[in-house]
Design a protein around this motif. Structure first.
Motif, mmCIF file in Angstrom:
data_model
loop_
_atom_site.group_PDB
_atom_site.id
_atom_site.type_symbol
_atom_site.label_atom_id
_atom_site.label_comp_id
_atom_site.label_asym_id
_atom_site.label_seq_id
_atom_site.Cartn_x
_atom_site.Cartn_y
_atom_site.Cartn_z
ATOM 1 N N ARG A 15 -8.896 46.158 69.241
ATOM 2 C CA ARG A 15 -8.677 45.064 68.317
ATOM 3 C C ARG A 15 -7.205 44.746 68.356
ATOM 4 O O ARG A 15 -6.370 45.599 68.084
ATOM 5 C CB ARG A 15 -9.085 45.464 66.892
ATOM 6 N N LYS A 16 -6.865 43.506 68.723
ATOM 7 C CA LYS A 16 -5.476 43.098 68.750
ATOM 8 C C LYS A 16 -4.977 42.999 67.327
ATOM 9 O O LYS A 16 -5.618 42.414 66.480
ATOM 10 C CB LYS A 16 -5.318 41.738 69.442
ATOM 11 N N THR A 17 -3.807 43.598 67.077
ATOM 12 C CA THR A 17 -3.211 43.481 65.759
ATOM 13 C C THR A 17 -2.136 42.412 65.817
ATOM 14 O O THR A 17 -1.791 41.921 66.880
ATOM 15 C CB THR A 17 -2.599 44.824 65.316
ATOM 16 N N GLY A 18 -1.578 42.064 64.702
ATOM 17 C CA GLY A 18 -0.617 40.973 64.628
ATOM 18 C C GLY A 18 0.703 41.266 65.294
ATOM 19 O O GLY A 18 1.492 40.362 65.518
ATOM 20 N N ASP A 19 1.011 42.507 65.642
ATOM 21 C CA ASP A 19 2.312 42.815 66.214
ATOM 22 C C ASP A 19 2.244 43.175 67.691
ATOM 23 O O ASP A 19 3.190 43.692 68.248
ATOM 24 C CB ASP A 19 2.981 43.937 65.430
ATOM 25 N N GLY A 20 1.141 42.879 68.338
ATOM 26 C CA GLY A 20 1.028 43.163 69.756
ATOM 27 C C GLY A 20 0.418 44.515 70.048
ATOM 28 O O GLY A 20 0.204 44.856 71.200
ATOM 29 N N ASP A 21 0.158 45.321 69.027
ATOM 30 C CA ASP A 21 -0.504 46.614 69.229
ATOM 31 C C ASP A 21 -1.977 46.371 69.496
ATOM 32 O O ASP A 21 -2.498 45.308 69.238
ATOM 33 C CB ASP A 21 -0.445 47.478 67.962
ATOM 34 N N THR A 41 -3.489 54.338 56.071
ATOM 35 C CA THR A 41 -2.097 54.138 55.709
ATOM 36 C C THR A 41 -1.728 52.698 55.998
ATOM 37 O O THR A 41 -1.894 52.224 57.116
ATOM 38 C CB THR A 41 -1.194 55.111 56.508
ATOM 39 N N ALA A 42 -1.267 52.002 54.988
ATOM 40 C CA ALA A 42 -0.923 50.574 54.945
ATOM 41 C C ALA A 42 -0.813 49.884 56.300
ATOM 42 O O ALA A 42 0.221 49.907 56.935
ATOM 43 C CB ALA A 42 0.362 50.391 54.167
ATOM 44 N N GLY A 43 -1.896 49.248 56.717
ATOM 45 C CA GLY A 43 -1.892 48.377 57.872
ATOM 46 C C GLY A 43 -1.696 49.025 59.227
ATOM 47 O O GLY A 43 -1.398 48.342 60.194
ATOM 48 N N THR A 44 -1.846 50.325 59.322
ATOM 49 C CA THR A 44 -1.653 50.979 60.618
ATOM 50 C C THR A 44 -2.947 51.139 61.387
ATOM 51 O O THR A 44 -2.918 51.420 62.576
ATOM 52 C CB THR A 44 -1.012 52.370 60.449
ATOM 53 N N ALA A 50 0.245 61.392 60.185
ATOM 54 C CA ALA A 50 1.209 61.595 61.275
ATOM 55 C C ALA A 50 1.139 60.432 62.272
ATOM 56 O O ALA A 50 2.167 59.914 62.716
ATOM 57 C CB ALA A 50 0.946 62.917 61.985
ATOM 58 N N ALA A 51 -0.079 60.013 62.598
ATOM 59 C CA ALA A 51 -0.235 58.876 63.511
ATOM 60 C C ALA A 51 0.295 57.600 62.873
ATOM 61 O O ALA A 51 0.948 56.785 63.528
ATOM 62 C CB ALA A 51 -1.708 58.711 63.892
ATOM 63 N N ALA A 52 0.053 57.430 61.574
ATOM 64 C CA ALA A 52 0.537 56.242 60.872
ATOM 65 C C ALA A 52 2.058 56.195 60.888
ATOM 66 O O ALA A 52 2.655 55.132 61.110
ATOM 67 C CB ALA A 52 0.016 56.227 59.442
ATOM 68 N N ALA A 53 2.707 57.344 60.679
ATOM 69 C CA ALA A 53 4.173 57.393 60.710
ATOM 70 C C ALA A 53 4.690 57.038 62.100
ATOM 71 O O ALA A 53 5.676 56.303 62.242
ATOM 72 C CB ALA A 53 4.663 58.781 60.287
ATOM 73 N N ARG A 54 4.030 57.543 63.126
ATOM 74 C CA ARG A 54 4.433 57.236 64.507
ATOM 75 C C ARG A 54 4.257 55.750 64.789
ATOM 76 O O ARG A 54 5.114 55.115 65.384
ATOM 77 C CB ARG A 54 3.597 58.071 65.478
ATOM 78 N N ILE A 58 7.215 53.090 65.849
ATOM 79 C CA ILE A 58 7.111 52.277 67.068
ATOM 80 C C ILE A 58 7.200 50.795 66.712
ATOM 81 O O ILE A 58 7.879 50.019 67.389
ATOM 82 C CB ILE A 58 5.807 52.591 67.826
ATOM 83 N N ARG A 59 6.536 50.393 65.639
ATOM 84 C CA ARG A 59 6.569 48.992 65.224
ATOM 85 C C ARG A 59 7.978 48.553 64.832
ATOM 86 O O ARG A 59 8.345 47.401 65.047
ATOM 87 C CB ARG A 59 5.597 48.750 64.082
ATOM 88 N N GLU A 60 8.772 49.463 64.236
ATOM 89 C CA GLU A 60 10.162 49.127 63.926
ATOM 90 C C GLU A 60 10.902 48.757 65.206
ATOM 91 O O GLU A 60 11.659 47.791 65.234
ATOM 92 C CB GLU A 60 10.858 50.298 63.227
ATOM 93 N N ARG A 61 10.681 49.527 66.260
ATOM 94 C CA ARG A 61 11.335 49.229 67.550
ATOM 95 C C ARG A 61 10.817 47.920 68.128
ATOM 96 O O ARG A 61 11.589 47.128 68.672
ATOM 97 C CB ARG A 61 11.122 50.386 68.523
#
Length: 130
Positions: A15-21, A41-44, A50-54, A58-61
């Motif tokens: 599923r394509k997400t809004g940020d290219g993930d 975890t909020a929109g991840t 742990a995966a949500a934090a990662r 990554i999304r910050e970058r």
């Protein structure tokens, strides 16, 4: 409102997400795997903290890269417009097709068919539509 797009390749769908993930899903497009450990975890797209934090890191970058791409896009378009204005002011042509072909080929070689499309967009941003 954003619509999810599902792509399927082999046994997995994404599923394509809004940020290219992409959010991996079972091949039937079903829900999150049963191994989830808590509320999402909020929109991840995951329940694993742990995966949500990662994902968030990554999304910050990704967001930093997007900001840089936008700045570079704008700078490139401005420079290209300056070249065109200088060329026209000196009695030259509006376009130099050999230069455009060179740019198209450079992007095609580096990025394939998508590179050609990207180069066409860059060229249009700098010179306007044909």
């Amino acid at each position: 409102m954003m619509t999810d797009v599902v792509e399927s390749s082999g046994g997995m769908a994404s599923r394509k997400t809004g940020d290219g993930d992409t959010d991996p899903r079972p091949g039937d497009g079903g829900g999150v795997p049963a191994s989830s450990t808590g509320p999402e975890t909020a929109g991840t797209g995951t329940n694993d903290s742990a995966a949500a934090a990662r994902i968030m890191a990554i999304r910050e970058r990704i967001d930093e890269i997007d900001r840089t791409l936008i700045e570079l896009w704008q700078e490139r378009a401005g420079l290209s417009q300056q070249v065109g204005a200088t060329r026209i002011a000196s009695g030259g042509t509006r376009l130099v097709l050999s230069r455009e072909r060179e740019i198209l080929e450079r992007f095609r070689q580096a990025l394939g068919a998508d590179g050609t499309q990207l180069a066409l967009l860059l060229l249009r941003a700098g010179r306007g539509p044909l």
